[in-house]
Design a protein around this motif. Structure first.
Motif, PDB file in Angstrom:
ATOM      1  N   MET A 184    -106.686 -16.009  10.459  1.00 33.71           N
ATOM      2  CA  MET A 184    -106.073 -16.824  11.521  1.00 33.71           C
ATOM      3  C   MET A 184    -104.795 -16.214  12.082  1.00 33.71           C
ATOM      4  O   MET A 184    -104.291 -16.697  13.108  1.00 33.71           O
ATOM      5  N   ALA A 185    -104.275 -15.202  11.428  1.00 38.09           N
ATOM      6  CA  ALA A 185    -102.982 -14.637  11.861  1.00 38.09           C
ATOM      7  C   ALA A 185    -103.040 -14.209  13.337  1.00 38.09           C
ATOM      8  O   ALA A 185    -102.128 -14.534  14.114  1.00 38.09           O
ATOM      9  N   PHE A 186    -104.113 -13.521  13.720  1.00 38.62           N
ATOM     10  CA  PHE A 186    -104.217 -13.017  15.092  1.00 38.62           C
ATOM     11  C   PHE A 186    -104.345 -14.156  16.112  1.00 38.62           C
ATOM     12  O   PHE A 186    -103.584 -14.207  17.089  1.00 38.62           O
ATOM     13  N   PRO A 187    -105.283 -15.124  15.924  1.00 41.33           N
ATOM     14  CA  PRO A 187    -105.341 -16.216  16.901  1.00 41.33           C
ATOM     15  C   PRO A 187    -104.064 -17.048  16.955  1.00 41.33           C
ATOM     16  O   PRO A 187    -103.667 -17.493  18.044  1.00 41.33           O
ATOM     17  N   TRP A 188    -103.410 -17.260  15.819  1.00 37.75           N
ATOM     18  CA  TRP A 188    -102.165 -18.033  15.858  1.00 37.75           C
ATOM     19  C   TRP A 188    -101.079 -17.275  16.607  1.00 37.75           C
ATOM     20  O   TRP A 188    -100.306 -17.856  17.370  1.00 37.75           O
ATOM     21  N   LEU A 189    -101.034 -15.975  16.393  1.00 37.81           N
ATOM     22  CA  LEU A 189    -100.080 -15.149  17.152  1.00 37.81           C
ATOM     23  C   LEU A 189    -100.399 -15.239  18.647  1.00 37.81           C
ATOM     24  O   LEU A 189     -99.498 -15.378  19.491  1.00 37.81           O
ATOM     25  N   GLY A 190    -101.714 -15.210  18.962  1.00 41.62           N
ATOM     26  CA  GLY A 190    -102.143 -15.341  20.360  1.00 41.62           C
ATOM     27  C   GLY A 190    -101.726 -16.680  20.947  1.00 41.62           C
ATOM     28  O   GLY A 190    -101.296 -16.763  22.107  1.00 41.62           O
ATOM     29  N   ALA A 191    -101.835 -17.750  20.132  1.00 39.83           N
ATOM     30  CA  ALA A 191    -101.438 -19.082  20.610  1.00 39.83           C
ATOM     31  C   ALA A 191     -99.940 -19.117  20.904  1.00 39.83           C
ATOM     32  O   ALA A 191     -99.500 -19.696  21.914  1.00 39.83           O
ATOM     33  N   VAL A 192     -99.143 -18.480  20.031  1.00 34.24           N
ATOM     34  CA  VAL A 192     -97.688 -18.438  20.248  1.00 34.24           C
ATOM     35  C   VAL A 192     -97.380 -17.680  21.539  1.00 34.24           C
ATOM     36  O   VAL A 192     -96.548 -18.123  22.357  1.00 34.24           O
ATOM     37  N   VAL A 193     -98.078 -16.563  21.759  1.00 35.60           N
ATOM     38  CA  VAL A 193     -97.875 -15.773  22.991  1.00 35.60           C
ATOM     39  C   VAL A 193     -98.222 -16.626  24.222  1.00 35.60           C
ATOM     40  O   VAL A 193     -97.511 -16.610  25.228  1.00 35.60           O
ATOM     41  N   THR A 194     -99.323 -17.392  24.122  1.00 34.20           N
ATOM     42  CA  THR A 194     -99.746 -18.230  25.254  1.00 34.20           C
ATOM     43  C   THR A 194     -98.704 -19.307  25.558  1.00 34.20           C
ATOM     44  O   THR A 194     -98.359 -19.546  26.729  1.00 34.20           O
ATOM     45  N   VAL A 195     -98.214 -19.967  24.499  1.00 38.74           N
ATOM     46  CA  VAL A 195     -97.194 -21.007  24.705  1.00 38.74           C
ATOM     47  C   VAL A 195     -95.933 -20.385  25.315  1.00 38.74           C
ATOM     48  O   VAL A 195     -95.330 -20.958  26.237  1.00 38.74           O
ATOM     49  N   CYS A 196     -95.544 -19.213  24.824  1.00 36.17           N
ATOM     50  CA  CYS A 196     -94.360 -18.528  25.378  1.00 36.17           C
ATOM     51  C   CYS A 196     -94.590 -18.202  26.868  1.00 36.17           C
ATOM     52  O   CYS A 196     -93.681 -18.353  27.697  1.00 36.17           O
ATOM     53  N   ALA A 197     -95.826 -17.749  27.199  1.00 37.19           N
ATOM     54  CA  ALA A 197     -96.138 -17.423  28.602  1.00 37.19           C
ATOM     55  C   ALA A 197     -96.024 -18.671  29.476  1.00 37.19           C
ATOM     56  O   ALA A 197     -95.512 -18.612  30.606  1.00 37.19           O
ATOM     57  N   LEU A 198     -96.487 -19.803  28.936  1.00 34.34           N
ATOM     58  CA  LEU A 198     -96.426 -21.058  29.705  1.00 34.34           C
ATOM     59  C   LEU A 198     -94.981 -21.515  29.891  1.00 34.34           C
ATOM     60  O   LEU A 198     -94.561 -21.849  31.003  1.00 34.34           O
ATOM     61  N   LEU A 199     -94.228 -21.507  28.802  1.00 36.60           N
ATOM     62  CA  LEU A 199     -92.844 -21.985  28.907  1.00 36.60           C
ATOM     63  C   LEU A 199     -91.989 -21.015  29.714  1.00 36.60           C
ATOM     64  O   LEU A 199     -91.015 -21.426  30.357  1.00 36.60           O
ATOM     65  N   GLY A 200     -92.375 -19.753  29.707  1.00 33.73           N
ATOM     66  CA  GLY A 200     -91.648 -18.764  30.513  1.00 33.73           C
ATOM     67  C   GLY A 200     -92.001 -18.835  31.990  1.00 33.73           C
ATOM     68  O   GLY A 200     -91.384 -18.155  32.818  1.00 33.73           O
ATOM     69  N   SER A 201     -93.006 -19.653  32.327  1.00 32.71           N
ATOM     70  CA  SER A 201     -93.434 -19.782  33.730  1.00 32.71           C
ATOM     71  C   SER A 201     -92.707 -20.896  34.449  1.00 32.71           C
ATOM     72  O   SER A 201     -93.046 -21.224  35.592  1.00 32.71           O
ATOM     73  N   ARG A 202     -91.741 -21.554  33.766  1.00 27.78           N
ATOM     74  CA  ARG A 202     -91.011 -22.657  34.409  1.00 27.78           C
ATOM     75  C   ARG A 202     -90.331 -22.153  35.686  1.00 27.78           C
ATOM     76  O   ARG A 202     -89.753 -21.063  35.694  1.00 27.78           O
ATOM     77  N   GLY A 203     -90.456 -22.938  36.715  1.00 29.86           N
ATOM     78  CA  GLY A 203     -89.914 -22.523  38.011  1.00 29.86           C
ATOM     79  C   GLY A 203     -90.983 -21.943  38.914  1.00 29.86           C
ATOM     80  O   GLY A 203     -90.799 -21.820  40.123  1.00 29.86           O
ATOM     81  N   HIS A 204     -92.127 -21.572  38.336  1.00 28.02           N
ATOM     82  CA  HIS A 204     -93.235 -21.005  39.124  1.00 28.02           C
ATOM     83  C   HIS A 204     -94.437 -21.953  39.177  1.00 28.02           C
ATOM     84  O   HIS A 204     -95.400 -21.676  39.881  1.00 28.02           O
ATOM     85  N   ALA A 205     -94.408 -23.029  38.374  1.00 23.87           N
ATOM     86  CA  ALA A 205     -95.511 -24.007  38.349  1.00 23.87           C
ATOM     87  C   ALA A 205     -94.909 -25.353  37.942  1.00 23.87           C
ATOM     88  O   ALA A 205     -93.818 -25.387  37.352  1.00 23.87           O
ATOM     89  N   PRO A 206     -95.601 -26.472  38.244  1.00 21.28           N
ATOM     90  CA  PRO A 206     -95.057 -27.787  37.862  1.00 21.28           C
ATOM     91  C   PRO A 206     -94.770 -27.850  36.353  1.00 21.28           C
ATOM     92  O   PRO A 206     -95.608 -27.461  35.540  1.00 21.28           O
ATOM     93  N   THR A 207     -93.575 -28.352  36.023  1.00 20.67           N
ATOM     94  CA  THR A 207     -93.155 -28.381  34.617  1.00 20.67           C
ATOM     95  C   THR A 207     -94.105 -29.223  33.769  1.00 20.67           C
ATOM     96  O   THR A 207     -94.455 -28.837  32.654  1.00 20.67           O
ATOM     97  N   ARG A 208     -94.542 -30.362  34.329  1.00 22.92           N
ATOM     98  CA  ARG A 208     -95.449 -31.225  33.554  1.00 22.92           C
ATOM     99  C   ARG A 208     -96.759 -30.490  33.248  1.00 22.92           C
ATOM    100  O   ARG A 208     -97.313 -30.606  32.153  1.00 22.92           O
ATOM    101  N   TYR A 209     -97.246 -29.718  34.210  1.00 16.62           N
ATOM    102  CA  TYR A 209     -98.476 -28.934  33.996  1.00 16.62           C
ATOM    103  C   TYR A 209     -98.276 -27.927  32.863  1.00 16.62           C
ATOM    104  O   TYR A 209     -99.119 -27.796  31.962  1.00 16.62           O
ATOM    105  N   LEU A 210     -97.135 -27.228  32.878  1.00 15.27           N
ATOM    106  CA  LEU A 210     -96.889 -26.197  31.863  1.00 15.27           C
ATOM    107  C   LEU A 210     -96.783 -26.812  30.476  1.00 15.27           C
ATOM    108  O   LEU A 210     -97.352 -26.292  29.511  1.00 15.27           O
ATOM    109  N   TRP A 211     -96.072 -27.946  30.358  1.00 10.32           N
ATOM    110  CA  TRP A 211     -95.953 -28.591  29.048  1.00 10.32           C
ATOM    111  C   TRP A 211     -97.303 -29.112  28.583  1.00 10.32           C
ATOM    112  O   TRP A 211     -97.630 -29.039  27.391  1.00 10.32           O
TER     113      TRP A 211
END
Lengths: 378, 174
Positions: free
Chosen positions: A241-268
């Motif tokens: 699970m190490a790889f998929p969990w790392l991937g999930a963390v990267v995805t969440v970081c990508a979403l939270l780092g997109s603030r200002g470029h997409a609706p905040t409620r959508y990103l959360w």
């Protein structure tokens, strides 16, 4: 209802004036040549398919009589010819360029098969596909249509599944499948990142479509099955699970780092969806449940789809919202049968079952608009 | 030509040229490997059902020894030193074990791995004409393969039945 009938209805309802309806009708008639060109593409496509089938049939009938050097020479000539034609059209847009690009990619796959046949090469299958993916990635990124990106991502998924099923590396298939799922998250991170990016938009869109399809309908369905299983290899699963969990963390970081470029409620909401779906399929693999857990499974399932519904509303995607609410309604019906089991099949049980199904359908029909509006409220 | 257009042309040239070059290099590598020292190995029948592989005959190579005993580590690189004794028709395993322990003096070394108790070296199938699909549902008796060996990698270059090529055997017995 035809378009002219619709226009007449709208004029009758006072939504459009007769002049506006006439202008719209004239505009649509003028746009017709574009539709005719698609009909032309369709007819041309049928002709090319018939021609190609005829050539393939002729070659196949005489395949064993063609020597290996001739097969290889013809293959390289065709591959280079299509590549040359693609090079000539490199600055153009349209169906011709994309058709050549996809044909070039498919010919490479055929070439791998041809070499394997001539030299009796033996592998598990994923090695050849991995080679193809590596060769085609630059072309996929240079494509101007979605077809090449979808083709490449489908090839990637098939390669991952074959790799997971292959008996190599001394690892069980389940663990390899869990490990391979990490790629879904990395493609989700690429597809859901809303900030500036140099990755072509078609590839990003295709990555988003496939990763969300894997996380939502496929992931929640497979995850539900896991909640009914027994897994004793907890230590091995945690390592996988190490790889998929790392991937999930990267995805969440990508979403939270997109603030200002997409609706905040959508990103959360999307971040919540990613975390919830990862927890959903991980829990039954690491916690040795004593038996099926229908209520906990259904509750987790509903949370994931609720996040999808919130994200859909925040993005104004009505179809996804409707799909999410229908899936949640169906899951309520399924959990009713899971909990009550054989009792649901008795006479009284069937009456109750029918009542539950009708009740869920009525609630969904009655409250979906209200729910969508309440989610839209700031 | 603008700078952007020139850059796009360069990328496209690379994207089209790279696969062509990769295929050419791979073909050269495989062709070079198949031209290595030829060894002849006896083969025995195996479950020939391989639905995904088309008209390939799958078989088990007879090395004359149990190269992969139950105690053999799974998927570790295993090497077999092949040798053909005086008066023998086929090469057999003169030595086998971990590739790290293999003697450099072995002239005909074949590398592979143990899977499900079988030594797998990528030489376990042979393509044939689909006209003979009915005749080759099973590996014919007294069958053998010729393998080109280069750098421990084996490439099947031919199949024989009773000392004649498979094609000839099929024509003769048709």
């Amino acid at each position: 209802m035809s378009f002219d009938t619709k226009l007449a209805t709208w004029v009758g309802a006072g939504l459009l004036s007769a002049d506006q309806a006439a202008a719209i009708s004239a505009y649509e008639r003028n746009a017709a040549p574009a539709r005719r060109s698609w009909a032309l593409y369709g007819i041309a496509g049928v002709g090319i398919a018939a021609l190609a089938t005829g050539i393939i049939s002729l070659v196949a009938a005489n395949w064993s009589d063609i020597s290996a050097p001739v097969k290889l020479a013809v293959y390289f000539l065709v591959q280079a010819g299509v590549g040359g034609a693609l090079w000539v059209r490199r600055d153009r847009h349209g169906v011709g360029r994309e058709t050549l690009l996809v044909a070039f990619m498919l010919l490479l796959l055929a070439g791998i098969g041809l070499f394997a046949q001539i030299y009796n090469l033996h592998s598990d299958g994923w090695q050849g596909l991995r080679f193809w993916l590596a060769m085609c990635l630059p072309l996929t990124l240079l494509a101007r249509g979605r077809l090449a990106a979808h083709l490449w991502l489908i090839g990637f998924g098939i390669t991952a599944v074959i790799w997971a099923g292959a008996d190599v590396g001394g690892m069980h298939g389940e663990r390899r499948l869990v490990q391979a799922s990490g790629w879904i998250y990395l493609f989700a991170a690429l597809g859901l990142w809303a900030g500036p990016s140099r990755v072509p938009v078609h590839f990003v869109q295709a990555a988003r479509s496939w990763s969300l399809a894997m996380l939502l309908p496929v992931g929640t369905a497979l995850g539900s099955v896991l909640w009914h299983g027994q897994f004793d290899d907890t230590g091995g699963m945690v390592r996988a699970m190490a790889f998929p969990w790392l991937g999930a963390v990267v995805t969440v970081c990508a979403l939270l780092g997109s603030r200002g470029h997409a609706p905040t409620r959508y990103l959360w909401a999307m971040a919540g969806l990613v975390v919830a779906s990862t927890v959903f399929w991980s829990l039954p693999l690491v916690i040795p449940f004593s038996g099926a857990q229908p209520l906990a499974s259904a509750a987790s399932f509903m949370v994931i789809w609720a996040f999808a519904a919130v994200a859909a509303v925040a993005k104004g995607d009505r179809r996804l919202f409707d799909a999410a609410s229908v899936v949640m309604a169906l899951r309520i019906i399924v959990v009713y049968f899971e909990v009550f089991g054989s009792l649901a099949a008795t006479g009284i049980g069937l009456v109750l079952s029918g009542g539950v199904i009708l009740g869920v359908a009525w609630i969904w029909h009655r409250y979906r608009d209200h729910l969508a509006r309440s989610l839209e409220a700031p | 030509m603008t700078g952007t257009s020139r850059l796009h042309s360069m990328w496209m040239a690379g994207a089209v040229g790279f696969p062509l070059a990769a295929m050419a290099v791979w073909l050269a590598y495989v062709a070079y490997g198949s031209g290595g020292a030829p060894v002849t190995l006896a083969v025995a029948g195996f479950d020939p059902r391989d639905l995904l592989s088309g008209h390939f005959l799958t078989y088990r190579v007879a090395y004359g020894a149990d190269v992969c005993p139950a105690s053999a580590p799974k998927d570790h690189a295993v090497c077999v030193c092949l040798n053909k004794g005086e008066g023998q028709r086929f090469h057999t395993a003169a030595w086998f074990g971990a590739c790290a322990d293999a003697a450099a003096s072995c002239a005909d070394m074949l590398s592979g791995a143990c899977r499900n108790g079988q030594f797998v070296a990528g030489i376990e199938r042979f393509y044939f004409d689909e006209r003979y699909a009915d005749k080759l549902r099973l590996v014919p008796p007294d069958a053998s393969i010729t393998v080109g060996l280069r750098g421990g990698q084996g490439t099947v270059t031919g199949m024989q039945v009773g000392g004649v090529s498979l094609e000839q055997w099929l024509e003769d017995s048709h």
